[in-house]
Design a protein around this motif. Structure first.
Motif, short mmCIF file in Angstrom:
data_model
loop_
_atom_site.label_atom_id
_atom_site.label_comp_id
_atom_site.label_asym_id
_atom_site.label_seq_id
_atom_site.Cartn_x
_atom_site.Cartn_y
_atom_site.Cartn_z
N GLY A 15 0.69 -1.23 -0.05
CA GLY A 15 0.10 0.07 0.06
C GLY A 15 0.90 1.27 -0.02
N SER A 16 2.14 1.43 0.78
CA SER A 16 2.87 2.56 0.87
C SER A 16 3.31 2.82 -0.25
CB SER A 16 3.48 2.54 1.98
OG SER A 16 4.54 1.52 1.91
N ARG A 17 3.95 1.77 -1.03
CA ARG A 17 4.67 2.00 -2.35
C ARG A 17 3.75 2.55 -3.36
NH1 ARG A 17 8.59 -3.08 -3.58
NH2 ARG A 17 9.02 -1.72 -5.25
N LEU A 18 2.53 1.75 -3.45
CA LEU A 18 1.44 2.30 -4.24
C LEU A 18 1.24 3.70 -3.97
CD1 LEU A 18 -0.66 -0.87 -4.78
CD2 LEU A 18 1.00 0.04 -6.23
N LEU A 19 0.72 4.00 -2.86
CA LEU A 19 0.49 5.53 -2.39
C LEU A 19 1.51 6.45 -3.10
CD1 LEU A 19 -1.38 7.26 -0.97
CD2 LEU A 19 -0.25 7.02 0.84
N ARG A 20 3.00 6.13 -2.77
CA ARG A 20 3.97 6.99 -3.24
C ARG A 20 3.89 7.07 -4.75
NH1 ARG A 20 7.82 10.23 -1.54
NH2 ARG A 20 9.79 10.48 -2.71
N LEU A 21 3.78 5.93 -5.48
CA LEU A 21 3.96 5.94 -6.91
C LEU A 21 2.68 6.82 -7.23
CD1 LEU A 21 4.65 4.75 -9.73
CD2 LEU A 21 2.92 3.06 -9.04
N CYS A 22 1.41 6.76 -6.76
CA CYS A 22 0.11 7.57 -7.20
C CYS A 22 0.39 9.05 -6.76
CB CYS A 22 -1.04 7.17 -6.43
SG CYS A 22 -1.36 5.42 -7.14
N ALA A 23 0.87 9.32 -5.72
CA ALA A 23 1.26 10.60 -5.28
C ALA A 23 2.27 11.49 -6.16
CB ALA A 23 1.91 10.80 -3.82
N MET A 24 3.52 10.71 -6.48
CA MET A 24 4.17 11.27 -7.57
C MET A 24 3.70 11.52 -9.07
SD MET A 24 7.88 10.01 -6.14
CE MET A 24 8.69 11.49 -7.09
N ASN A 25 2.79 10.50 -9.41
CA ASN A 25 2.09 10.38 -10.52
C ASN A 25 1.07 11.67 -10.78
OD1 ASN A 25 2.41 9.00 -13.19
ND2 ASN A 25 2.61 7.46 -11.55
N LEU A 26 0.25 11.70 -9.50
CA LEU A 26 -0.71 12.98 -9.47
C LEU A 26 -0.13 14.20 -8.98
CD1 LEU A 26 -3.68 10.26 -8.52
CD2 LEU A 26 -2.94 11.14 -10.84
N ARG A 27 0.97 14.29 -8.31
CA ARG A 27 1.31 15.29 -7.69
C ARG A 27 0.31 15.89 -6.51
NH1 ARG A 27 3.31 18.25 -13.06
NH2 ARG A 27 4.68 16.72 -13.81
N ASP A 28 -0.35 14.86 -5.99
CA ASP A 28 -1.54 15.37 -4.92
C ASP A 28 -1.60 14.29 -3.88
OD1 ASP A 28 -4.03 15.71 -3.70
OD2 ASP A 28 -4.41 17.09 -5.06
N ALA A 29 -1.22 14.30 -2.91
CA ALA A 29 -1.23 13.27 -1.73
C ALA A 29 -2.59 12.99 -1.58
CB ALA A 29 -0.52 13.79 -0.39
N PRO A 110 7.31 14.25 -18.76
CA PRO A 110 6.18 14.02 -19.41
C PRO A 110 5.66 12.53 -18.76
CG PRO A 110 7.49 14.67 -21.20
CD PRO A 110 8.47 14.59 -19.97
N PRO A 111 4.55 12.37 -18.66
CA PRO A 111 4.05 10.90 -18.16
C PRO A 111 4.63 9.94 -18.59
CG PRO A 111 2.00 12.51 -18.49
CD PRO A 111 3.37 13.22 -19.12
N TYR A 113 7.49 9.05 -19.58
CA TYR A 113 8.99 9.04 -19.04
C TYR A 113 9.03 8.92 -17.56
CZ TYR A 113 9.91 10.18 -23.86
OH TYR A 113 9.82 10.08 -25.28
N ARG A 114 8.15 9.88 -16.94
CA ARG A 114 8.25 9.92 -15.39
C ARG A 114 7.73 8.40 -14.89
NH1 ARG A 114 4.74 14.22 -14.46
NH2 ARG A 114 2.76 12.77 -14.71
N GLU A 115 6.80 7.63 -15.58
CA GLU A 115 6.28 6.54 -15.15
C GLU A 115 7.53 5.60 -15.06
OE1 GLU A 115 1.69 6.70 -16.90
OE2 GLU A 115 3.18 5.56 -18.05
N VAL A 116 8.28 5.39 -16.19
CA VAL A 116 9.22 4.42 -16.02
C VAL A 116 10.43 4.66 -15.17
CG1 VAL A 116 8.96 3.49 -18.48
CG2 VAL A 116 10.65 5.59 -18.16
N ILE A 117 10.69 6.22 -14.85
CA ILE A 117 11.79 6.45 -13.86
C ILE A 117 11.18 6.18 -12.52
CG2 ILE A 117 12.87 8.34 -12.86
CD1 ILE A 117 14.31 7.79 -15.49
N LEU A 118 10.04 6.24 -12.27
CA LEU A 118 9.41 6.09 -11.12
C LEU A 118 9.29 4.56 -10.68
CD1 LEU A 118 6.14 8.66 -10.98
CD2 LEU A 118 8.60 8.77 -9.48
N LEU A 119 8.84 3.96 -11.62
CA LEU A 119 8.80 2.35 -11.45
C LEU A 119 10.21 1.77 -11.49
CD1 LEU A 119 5.95 1.50 -13.92
CD2 LEU A 119 5.93 1.59 -11.40
N ARG A 120 11.16 2.45 -12.14
CA ARG A 120 12.70 1.73 -11.95
C ARG A 120 13.57 2.18 -10.54
NH1 ARG A 120 15.88 -1.17 -11.09
NH2 ARG A 120 17.75 -1.29 -11.84
#
Length: 164
Positions: A15-29, A110-111, A113-120
């Motif tokens: 849950g916490s990993r997914l929360l951080r991923l979503c927060a960084m993707n959406l820029r809104d906690a 851009p999303p 590129y951000r997605e692959v960086i966040l996931l990696r």
């Protein structure tokens, strides 16, 4: 073990990993919390389709990324100021950075590129798992990582020089 018990365990574990991923993707906690709830709700509804071909975290990450994409497509999302300080994002790991310059640069990508960086680098996923989560080829993952690193290198050139 039924779907509810399994997903409860996955929620505790990831849950916490997914929360951080979503927060960084959406820029809104707070929006990220909604996205994680939607992720687990969709996972519960689709649990019967989970074959176990991929790791459960990869499967949940794919759902979370799609939920974030859906959120970003809404008209409301495009017209609201989603600026959030890096310190306000939920922590999944201890990042010992002197400031939040790198995180800001990643969030400005851009999303795709951000997605692959966040996931990696923030979720520590392997390229094959990233490919599975994003439903793209490993070659595309490598290309996007390469392009994202190049973009970050250019954005952070002065930051690196200041550090040296």
């Amino acid at each position: 073990m039924d779907a509810r018990e399994t997903l409860d365990g996955l929620m505790i574990q990831h849950g916490s990993r997914l929360l951080r991923l979503c927060a960084m993707n959406l820029r809104d906690a707070s929006l990220a919390q909604d996205a994680v709830q939607d992720t687990f709700l969709k996972a519960f509804r689709q649990f019967h389709r989970f074959r176990g071909d991929a790791d459960a975290l990869t499967w949940l990450t794919a759902i979370a990324i799609n939920v974030c994409r859906d959120y970003r497509r809404t008209a409301w999302f495009r017209h609201v100021d989603r600026h959030v300080e890096a310190d306000a994002l939920p922590r999944a790991a201890d990042f010992s950075l002197p400031d939040n310059t790198v995180i800001r640069a990643v969030m400005a990508l851009p999303p795709r590129y951000r997605e692959v960086i966040l996931l990696r680098y923030y979720q520590d996923m392997k390229q094959k798992d990233i490919a599975a989560a994003l439903d793209i080829s490993e070659r595309t993952v490598r290309q996007r990582l390469q392009k994202a690193k190049s973009m970050l290198r250019e954005q952070l050139k002065e930051w690196y020089e200041d550090e040296g």
